[in-house]
Design an enzyme around this catalytic site. Structure first.
Site, short mmCIF file in Angstrom:
data_model
loop_
_atom_site.label_atom_id
_atom_site.label_comp_id
_atom_site.label_asym_id
_atom_site.label_seq_id
_atom_site.Cartn_x
_atom_site.Cartn_y
_atom_site.Cartn_z
N ASN A 60 0.83 -1.19 0.00
CA ASN A 60 0.00 0.00 0.00
C ASN A 60 0.88 1.25 0.00
O ASN A 60 0.63 2.21 -0.73
CB ASN A 60 -0.91 -0.03 1.23
N VAL A 76 -5.59 5.37 -7.35
CA VAL A 76 -5.59 4.07 -6.69
C VAL A 76 -5.61 4.42 -5.20
O VAL A 76 -4.60 4.80 -4.63
CB VAL A 76 -4.34 3.24 -7.08
N PRO A 77 -6.79 4.35 -4.58
CA PRO A 77 -7.04 5.02 -3.30
C PRO A 77 -6.46 4.34 -2.06
O PRO A 77 -7.18 3.84 -1.19
CB PRO A 77 -8.56 5.07 -3.24
N CYS A 78 -5.15 4.37 -1.93
CA CYS A 78 -4.49 3.78 -0.77
C CYS A 78 -4.83 4.54 0.52
O CYS A 78 -4.67 4.00 1.61
CB CYS A 78 -2.99 3.70 -0.98
N HIS A 79 -5.32 5.77 0.39
CA HIS A 79 -5.71 6.53 1.58
C HIS A 79 -6.93 5.93 2.28
O HIS A 79 -7.21 6.25 3.42
CB HIS A 79 -5.98 8.00 1.21
#
Length: 169
Positions: free
Chosen positions: A123, A132-135
Protein backbone atom coordinates in the site's frame (compact mmCIF):
# COMPACT_ATOMS: atom_id res chain seq x y z
CA UNK A 1 10.20 3.01 -22.35
CA UNK A 2 9.46 6.67 -22.95
CA UNK A 3 8.48 8.68 -19.86
CA UNK A 4 7.02 12.17 -19.56
CA UNK A 5 5.49 14.05 -16.66
CA UNK A 6 3.43 17.07 -15.76
CA UNK A 7 2.62 18.88 -12.53
CA UNK A 8 -0.91 19.99 -11.63
CA UNK A 9 -2.32 21.85 -8.65
CA UNK A 10 -4.69 20.23 -6.18
CA UNK A 11 -6.18 21.08 -2.79
CA UNK A 12 -3.51 18.76 -1.36
CA UNK A 13 -0.53 20.40 -3.01
CA UNK A 14 1.11 19.86 -6.35
CA UNK A 15 0.64 16.45 -7.95
CA UNK A 16 3.20 15.06 -10.37
CA UNK A 17 1.66 12.82 -13.02
CA UNK A 18 3.99 10.44 -14.86
CA UNK A 19 3.28 8.45 -18.02
CA UNK A 20 5.23 5.62 -19.59
CA UNK A 21 4.60 5.01 -23.27
CA UNK A 22 1.44 7.13 -23.07
CA UNK A 23 -0.14 5.38 -20.05
CA UNK A 24 -0.38 6.88 -16.57
CA UNK A 25 2.08 5.10 -14.28
CA UNK A 26 2.58 7.59 -11.46
CA UNK A 27 0.82 10.20 -9.36
CA UNK A 28 3.07 11.58 -6.66
CA UNK A 29 2.53 14.23 -4.02
CA UNK A 30 5.12 16.72 -2.87
CA UNK A 31 7.19 15.17 -0.09
CA UNK A 32 5.72 11.71 -0.65
CA UNK A 33 7.55 8.75 0.83
CA UNK A 34 8.79 6.32 -1.86
CA UNK A 35 8.63 9.10 -4.48
CA UNK A 36 11.06 8.22 -7.27
CA UNK A 37 13.76 10.75 -8.15
CA UNK A 38 12.62 13.60 -10.43
CA UNK A 39 15.07 12.58 -13.14
CA UNK A 40 13.18 9.30 -13.58
CA UNK A 41 9.99 11.15 -14.61
CA UNK A 42 11.18 12.09 -18.10
CA UNK A 43 10.62 15.40 -19.84
CA UNK A 44 7.91 17.77 -18.69
CA UNK A 45 4.74 17.95 -20.79
CA UNK A 46 2.50 20.72 -19.47
CA UNK A 47 -1.24 20.14 -19.54
CA UNK A 48 -1.79 23.90 -19.75
CA UNK A 49 0.13 23.91 -23.04
CA UNK A 50 -2.03 21.18 -24.62
CA UNK A 51 -0.32 18.22 -22.95
CA UNK A 52 -0.20 14.85 -24.61
CA UNK A 53 -1.00 11.29 -23.61
CA UNK A 54 -3.13 10.70 -20.53
CA UNK A 55 -2.47 14.04 -18.85
CA UNK A 56 -5.40 16.16 -20.06
CA UNK A 57 -7.93 13.42 -19.20
CA UNK A 58 -6.26 12.61 -15.88
CA UNK A 59 -6.23 16.32 -14.97
CA UNK A 60 -9.91 16.60 -15.94
CA UNK A 61 -10.92 13.58 -13.85
CA UNK A 62 -8.88 14.73 -10.86
CA UNK A 63 -10.46 18.21 -11.05
CA UNK A 64 -13.93 16.60 -11.13
CA UNK A 65 -13.00 14.45 -8.12
CA UNK A 66 -11.72 17.44 -6.12
CA UNK A 67 -14.84 19.44 -7.05
CA UNK A 68 -17.01 16.64 -5.68
CA UNK A 69 -18.50 15.97 -9.11
CA UNK A 70 -17.02 12.49 -9.56
CA UNK A 71 -16.31 9.58 -7.25
CA UNK A 72 -14.61 7.27 -9.76
CA UNK A 73 -11.66 7.34 -12.11
CA UNK A 74 -11.74 5.73 -15.53
CA UNK A 75 -8.20 5.85 -16.85
CA UNK A 76 -5.88 3.20 -18.26
CA UNK A 77 -3.14 2.65 -15.69
CA UNK A 78 0.23 0.99 -15.75
CA UNK A 79 0.89 -0.43 -12.29
CA UNK A 80 4.47 -1.67 -12.24
CA UNK A 81 5.30 -3.83 -9.24
CA UNK A 82 5.51 -7.39 -8.00
CA UNK A 83 2.54 -9.70 -8.58
CA UNK A 84 1.61 -9.30 -4.88
CA UNK A 85 1.80 -5.50 -5.06
CA UNK A 86 -0.37 -5.45 -8.19
CA UNK A 87 -2.99 -7.64 -6.43
CA UNK A 88 -3.05 -5.19 -3.52
CA UNK A 89 -3.27 -2.16 -5.83
CA UNK A 90 -6.11 -3.72 -7.84
CA UNK A 91 -7.96 -4.48 -4.60
CA UNK A 92 -7.51 -0.84 -3.53
CA UNK A 93 -9.38 0.21 -6.65
CA UNK A 94 -12.39 -1.79 -5.44
CA UNK A 95 -12.78 0.14 -2.17
CA UNK A 96 -15.78 2.42 -2.73
CA UNK A 97 -15.51 6.18 -2.45
CA UNK A 98 -16.03 7.37 1.12
CA UNK A 99 -15.42 3.94 2.65
CA UNK A 100 -12.41 2.41 4.38
CA UNK A 101 -10.97 -1.04 4.98
CA UNK A 102 -8.37 -2.21 7.45
CA UNK A 103 -5.08 -3.69 6.27
CA UNK A 104 -6.28 -7.07 7.59
CA UNK A 105 -9.58 -6.84 5.71
CA UNK A 106 -7.71 -5.97 2.53
CA UNK A 107 -5.33 -8.91 3.07
CA UNK A 108 -8.33 -11.23 3.43
CA UNK A 109 -9.91 -9.83 0.25
CA UNK A 110 -6.84 -10.74 -1.80
CA UNK A 111 -6.72 -14.25 -0.33
CA UNK A 112 -3.79 -13.66 2.05
CA UNK A 113 -5.47 -13.24 5.44
CA UNK A 114 -2.22 -13.30 7.43
CA UNK A 115 -0.45 -10.74 5.27
CA UNK A 116 -1.67 -7.44 6.69
CA UNK A 117 1.89 -6.13 7.13
CA UNK A 118 2.82 -7.08 3.57
CA UNK A 119 -0.38 -5.38 2.40
CA UNK A 120 0.69 -2.27 4.32
CA UNK A 121 4.10 -2.28 2.63
CA UNK A 122 2.54 -2.70 -0.82
CA UNK A 123 0.00 0.00 0.00
CA UNK A 124 2.82 2.38 0.91
CA UNK A 125 4.51 1.81 -2.45
CA UNK A 126 1.38 2.50 -4.49
CA UNK A 127 2.68 4.49 -7.48
CA UNK A 128 -0.64 6.15 -8.39
CA UNK A 129 -1.98 7.81 -5.25
CA UNK A 130 -5.56 9.13 -5.05
CA UNK A 131 -6.60 7.37 -8.28
CA UNK A 132 -5.59 4.07 -6.69
CA UNK A 133 -7.04 5.02 -3.30
CA UNK A 134 -4.49 3.78 -0.77
CA UNK A 135 -5.71 6.53 1.58
CA UNK A 136 -8.84 4.41 2.21
CA UNK A 137 -6.89 1.78 4.17
CA UNK A 138 -6.77 2.21 7.95
CA UNK A 139 -5.60 0.36 11.04
CA UNK A 140 -7.70 -2.42 12.57
CA UNK A 141 -8.83 -0.06 15.35
CA UNK A 142 -9.88 2.62 12.88
CA UNK A 143 -6.68 4.58 13.42
CA UNK A 144 -5.03 6.45 10.57
CA UNK A 145 -1.81 4.55 10.27
CA UNK A 146 0.82 5.43 7.70
CA UNK A 147 0.33 7.19 4.41
CA UNK A 148 3.03 7.97 1.87
CA UNK A 149 1.58 11.45 1.38
CA UNK A 150 1.49 12.12 5.13
CA UNK A 151 -1.19 11.55 7.75
CA UNK A 152 -2.58 15.08 7.42
CA UNK A 153 -3.29 14.50 3.71
CA UNK A 154 -4.83 11.10 4.48
CA UNK A 155 -7.07 12.65 7.14
CA UNK A 156 -8.11 15.43 4.76
CA UNK A 157 -8.79 13.04 1.85
CA UNK A 158 -10.95 10.78 4.02
CA UNK A 159 -12.83 13.78 5.45
CA UNK A 160 -13.32 15.11 1.93
CA UNK A 161 -14.79 11.79 0.74
CA UNK A 162 -17.12 11.65 3.78
CA UNK A 163 -18.30 15.18 2.96
CA UNK A 164 -16.71 16.60 6.12
CA UNK A 165 -14.26 18.83 4.26
CA UNK A 166 -15.31 21.59 1.92
CA UNK A 167 -14.92 20.96 -1.80
CA UNK A 168 -11.82 22.94 -2.64
CA UNK A 169 -11.39 22.74 -6.37
Amino acid sequence: MSRVHTVIDSPYGELTLVAADGVLCGLYMTGQRHRPPEESFGERDDVADGGQGPFPEAARQLAAYFAGDSTRFDLPLRLDGTPFQRRVWEALRQIPYGQTLSYGELAARIGSPGASRAVGLANGKNPIGIIVPCHRVIGSTGSLTGYGGGLDRKRRLLAFERGDEQRLF
